[in-house]
Structures are given as C-alpha cells and as structure tokens.
Design a protein around this motif. Sequence first.
Motif, PDB file in Angstrom:
ATOM      1  N   GLN A 177      42.243  35.581  46.914  1.00 28.48           N
ATOM      2  CA  GLN A 177      43.003  35.128  47.841  1.00 28.48           C
ATOM      3  C   GLN A 177      41.957  34.589  49.073  1.00 28.48           C
ATOM      4  O   GLN A 177      42.685  34.873  49.820  1.00 28.48           O
ATOM      5  CB  GLN A 177      43.215  36.622  48.638  1.00 28.48           C
ATOM      6  N   SER A 180      44.179  31.657  50.638  1.00 26.33           N
ATOM      7  CA  SER A 180      44.996  32.081  51.800  1.00 26.33           C
ATOM      8  C   SER A 180      44.176  32.739  52.323  1.00 26.33           C
ATOM      9  O   SER A 180      45.079  32.676  53.883  1.00 26.33           O
ATOM     10  CB  SER A 180      46.152  32.905  50.866  1.00 26.33           C
ATOM     11  N   ARG A 215      51.553  41.550  48.822  1.00 25.13           N
ATOM     12  CA  ARG A 215      53.087  40.559  47.990  1.00 25.13           C
ATOM     13  C   ARG A 215      51.806  39.897  47.107  1.00 25.13           C
ATOM     14  O   ARG A 215      52.667  39.104  46.105  1.00 25.13           O
ATOM     15  CB  ARG A 215      52.910  39.454  49.617  1.00 25.13           C
ATOM     16  N   SER A 216      50.325  39.619  47.043  1.00 19.52           N
ATOM     17  CA  SER A 216      50.083  38.960  45.853  1.00 19.52           C
ATOM     18  C   SER A 216      49.975  39.263  44.452  1.00 19.52           C
ATOM     19  O   SER A 216      49.304  39.188  43.750  1.00 19.52           O
ATOM     20  CB  SER A 216      48.693  38.355  46.685  1.00 19.52           C
TER      21      SER A 216
END
Length: 219
Positions: A177, A180, A215-216
């Motif tokens: 991540q 993000s 959500r990932s």
Amino acid sequence: MPVALFLALGQIGDPAFRRPLLIGVLGAALALGLLIWGAVEAAAWAAAGDAAWLSWLAQAAGGAVGLLLAWWLFLPVAAAIASQLVEPVARAVERRYYPGLPPPRGASVAAQAAFGLRFGLRLLLIQILLLPLFFIPLVGFVLALLVSAHALGAGMVTQTALLRMTMPEARAAWRRQRLSGWVLGLLLALMALVPILNLLVPVLGTAAAVHLLHRSGGS
C-alpha cells in the motif's frame, strides 16, 4: 485513497473516537506548552541584565519561536500519544463498515505499543531534522512536506495493520500500500498544518488506514 479519508471524516463523531482524540490533544498540548514556556524562559535568561525593553523583546521572540516549534511538532507528539489508543478507533470502524471480520489476531500488545512509541519518536526526530529546510523558500517546505508524508503514512498504516497482523505481515502490507499510504500521509500532513484541523489527524489517520487496509484486501 481519498475515499478512506472521507469515510473516516464521516465517522468523526463516533464516541469511540473521543477518548483517543482527547488524550492525544491534551498530552500534546501539555508537552508543547512546556516547550513554549521553556523557550520564553531561555530567552529571558539570555537577556538577563539588559534593558527592560530588550528583555521583553527577547521573551517575545522566544515565545514566537516556541509557538512555531509547537505548531510544527504538534503532530508527532499527538501521534505518539494517540498511537497507544489505536484499538478503540479501529474497532469502531470495523464494527460500522466491516462487521463480518473474524476476531483480530495481530501482534502482541507490547509489540504494538513499542511500535507506536518508535513511530512517534521517529516522526518527532524527522520533524526536527526538517526544520532547516524552512530556510529554503518554497522548495524546502515542499521537501519537508513530502518526507513527513512518507513517515506519517508508513507509521499510520503499519500501526493499524499490527492489530490484525504480525510485524512482518504489517510491513508487507505497507509495501503493498506504499503509494496509497503515501497519499494518505500527504493529506494528513497538509491537514496537520491547519490549526484545529491538526487535532484530528491522529484519529482520522488511524480510521482511514483501517479503510485502506480492508478495502484493498490487505488484512
């Protein structure tokens, strides 16, 4: 990624957010109030024996410097304190948005607390080391902001991931991540520059990191 932050903002009134927010703000205010007081006293000591107006001017300058330092260093101090209270915020987010999750089996409480303390101290050190960049107009500020964003994003995502992951897994989640998380860190760093809004950054960062990870599919 902004969606994660918007979702976190939408839950800011949740009662579970209040205690970490209050403790983080009060703790940081106390620490930084002492910093401002120390700056004023140091300036007064340095100007001792001078004319009254010069002493007053020195104290005013010391107070201004202390206030600037308090503004710049508020975030790492608040983050270090609030990092010890991540769990209630994360649980509140999961109850509302991800109710089907299994019970968490993350790193030990000691490991989480130790990481939170290291995160706050590392961020504090970075903020202090970045202070000279402010003498480079515009470019220095942008560089300082970008570095702070990376440190803030990495700390928030990893700290939150530790609630459901071991340390190696949490670090791997951050690597997945990274982009993000860096964007999240940048948005939080920008918010941290705004008085009053900066009070919300540690709690909002935790809540947004929960969304980012779930959500990932990262946790």
